[in-house]
Design an enzyme around this catalytic site. Sequence first.
Site, PDB file in Angstrom:
ATOM      1  N   PHE A 158     -59.669 164.238   1.034  1.00 34.05           N
ATOM      2  CA  PHE A 158     -60.329 165.401   0.430  1.00 34.05           C
ATOM      3  C   PHE A 158     -59.549 165.987  -0.743  1.00 34.05           C
ATOM      4  O   PHE A 158     -59.784 167.117  -1.142  1.00 34.05           O
ATOM      5  CB  PHE A 158     -60.581 166.493   1.485  1.00 34.05           C
ATOM      6  N   ARG A 162     -78.104 154.387  -7.077  1.00 35.51           N
ATOM      7  CA  ARG A 162     -78.448 153.385  -6.071  1.00 35.51           C
ATOM      8  C   ARG A 162     -77.576 153.556  -4.834  1.00 35.51           C
ATOM      9  O   ARG A 162     -76.364 153.763  -4.919  1.00 35.51           O
ATOM     10  CB  ARG A 162     -78.244 151.980  -6.639  1.00 35.51           C
ATOM     11  N   ILE A 204     -60.240 156.090   3.139  1.00 30.81           N
ATOM     12  CA  ILE A 204     -60.006 157.465   3.574  1.00 30.81           C
ATOM     13  C   ILE A 204     -61.050 157.921   4.584  1.00 30.81           C
ATOM     14  O   ILE A 204     -61.222 159.122   4.813  1.00 30.81           O
ATOM     15  CB  ILE A 204     -59.947 158.427   2.374  1.00 30.81           C
ATOM     16  N   GLU A 232     -68.403 163.809  -3.126  1.00 34.45           N
ATOM     17  CA  GLU A 232     -68.169 165.231  -3.366  1.00 34.45           C
ATOM     18  C   GLU A 232     -69.433 166.046  -3.586  1.00 34.45           C
ATOM     19  O   GLU A 232     -69.437 167.259  -3.361  1.00 34.45           O
ATOM     20  CB  GLU A 232     -67.229 165.384  -4.562  1.00 34.45           C
TER      21      GLU A 232
END
Length: 750
Positions: free
Chosen positions: A250, A641, A476, A717
């Site tokens: 993050f 996409r 992550i 995000e």
Amino acid sequence: MTTTDIKAPETYVGRPVDRLDGPAKTTGEARYAAEHHYPDLAYAALVHATIARGRITAIDTAAARAVPGVIEVLTHENAPAMKPAPKVSMLNLSSLASGTSVNYLATDEVHWNGQPVAVVVAETSEAARHAAGLVRPAYQELPAVVDFAAEEPNATPQKGNMLAEPAVDKGDARAALAAAPVSVDLRFTTPQHNHNAIEPHATIAVWDGDRLTVHEGTQSFGWLRKHLAMRFGVTERNIRVVSSFVGGGFGGKGGVWAGTLLTVLAARVTGRSVRLALTRAAVNHTVGGRTPSTQRVALGADTDGSLTALIHTSVARTGRIGGPAEQITTVSRHLYAAPNIHLRQRLVQLDLLANTSMRAPGESIGSYALESAMDELAWELGLDPIELRMRNEPERNPVDGKPFSRRLLREAYAVGAERFGWRERDPRPGAMRDGRWLVGMGVATAYHPSWKMPAGVTVRLSADGGVEVRCAMHEIGVGAATVQAQIAADGLGVPLEAVRVRYDDSDLPLGAMAGGSMQTASVAESVLAACRKLKQSALALARRAPDSPLRGRRLDDLEARDGGLHHGTTGETYAAILARAGRGHLEAAIKPGALGMVGMLRDMRRWVKAACGAQFCEVRVDPDTGEVRVSRWLGVFDVGRVINAKTTASQLRGGIVMGIGLALTEETLVDPRTGRIMNAGLAEYHVPVHADIPRIDVHCLDEPDPTMPLGLVGVGEVGITGVGAAVANAVRHATGKRVLDLPITLDKLL
């Protein structure tokens, strides 16, 4: 986007493929940074300063050294100095890895409350932590500036960078606001937020002469290796970073913080392999978080809802010892077709830990202010908030007139309104009830720019039909290796199970960092290029054989499928081509190079690219207690996409969950007298739990962006943007009260 939203295609791209690392994670086979073992492994713990600014006048380590099992106690009195941190510069992007400018244990200076002032190394973790509690520093305190609210009037203009210009003027927004028939002028505040990933920061450092191996949960192999090489005076090729799994990043694991540097230093001094696993409190004290902000958004409009003025200004903070400025007003550059726009960003420097990136830095809190103000303007106009947005939807970028690479925000709102049942919303505040609960519905726009960086990749095709993709990238928790395997499988026309992705080692070709929603697109571009080079090499081999059905064919006339190259019903497998040529494998490499960066900047100047969407929220508010419950959520997104329907939906849901925390619960409390974080742990820093989150429906339009690899844009995000405003707007509808200060807690509604 549920799996029923997407029909299973013939290709792997687009399918809801299970994450390839799922079995390893669910069985405990996956090993994170702190879970590697070395025979001589020692353990470290930090000692933190308890003042905001000053000097260490004495530091008593005798009791700590007397603890059985203690190997060494490092302080500024006995630790060898690292080389100083580089000056942060947008011209040297790797300098952004510097968490702070402090040269730890090389000075008696204290720069923030929580700064590490000693490191204890012991045979066990328990001994190290116990001994750390016995270290006794004494200080000469100096005046410190730690109160953000008090310092706001002293803010100075933010300097520009290549990603976002903090000062924008188009027309005369002040005059237009004064002349507007309808206007709103609001002041918003958002608090500091701190990182609390599932995996706290941890490092294992192993020196072998001048060669260093580091196990670290990192979001940037390149930046970490370059930074360690500079700080410890060794060459980059002598540093190996291993990062198999990252338990959440993050933005908090993009920089190089004190824990990493001091673990490496401790390992060098003691000659032992050293592990440091930070406690939750230590993460809060040594790893930066999101800046607090104050924002002014003023909107002027004609009576039909057409915007005439948009003013968005902000004040944020950095630490005196570092921290990046956030692009808080960026959303106001792109969302609405106002003829007069005024944007400004200002900063204050405080004697606090440097702030850092945190999911959608700038856009997450900037969208809260802008989209709340748009909702309030809709109330003033007596206009549906979706209709107000659509009347001001621009054809080109409002500030500079650049074309959008494509933008489907109208479609997102239309789909969302239908799916959410927006027409059933009674527009009167407080008019909708469910028993004792007040019911409110709110919307807001989601927006995050799309970026792409150069990435190195090697793809090897073996004679047995296996494919290995090699790229130092970051897992992550988003399924990064899975989507690249899907892309490679389609690119070469081989089964997904034939593809292996190696990604966890800095000795591999250097990929892009996992940040800015850029990793998937960046690596995908290079994977596609490497696959094309491999197919060209395979075709060249096939053409040498007079009996090959591919002889005389051009690559663009062929289809990669069934493990080979085909034209109609004829073709050859890669295995057959390699066997006939006596080759064990073919390999293609793509190097990142400076030209890739030049191309990225040229692309940014030509187009405005972004992921966007519409966030729909329903809340229930108890009128007696002020309790707010999010009861329904729908997000409709234009993210280009969709590569993997399952991982895309997961990322978007995760962003929404984090946004609900931003809206309702999360707030770092800093003592304005001492600079101490008062809630440095999950007992008092409240992140959402399962009971706080309703079913979250996610739908993607799945329309490719023609300017991006495979048409993908990036999803990591955008999911958090607009969430804070959608909750606030729903609360406004339910109660008639506009909450201007996050988080929305009980006291602000009673």
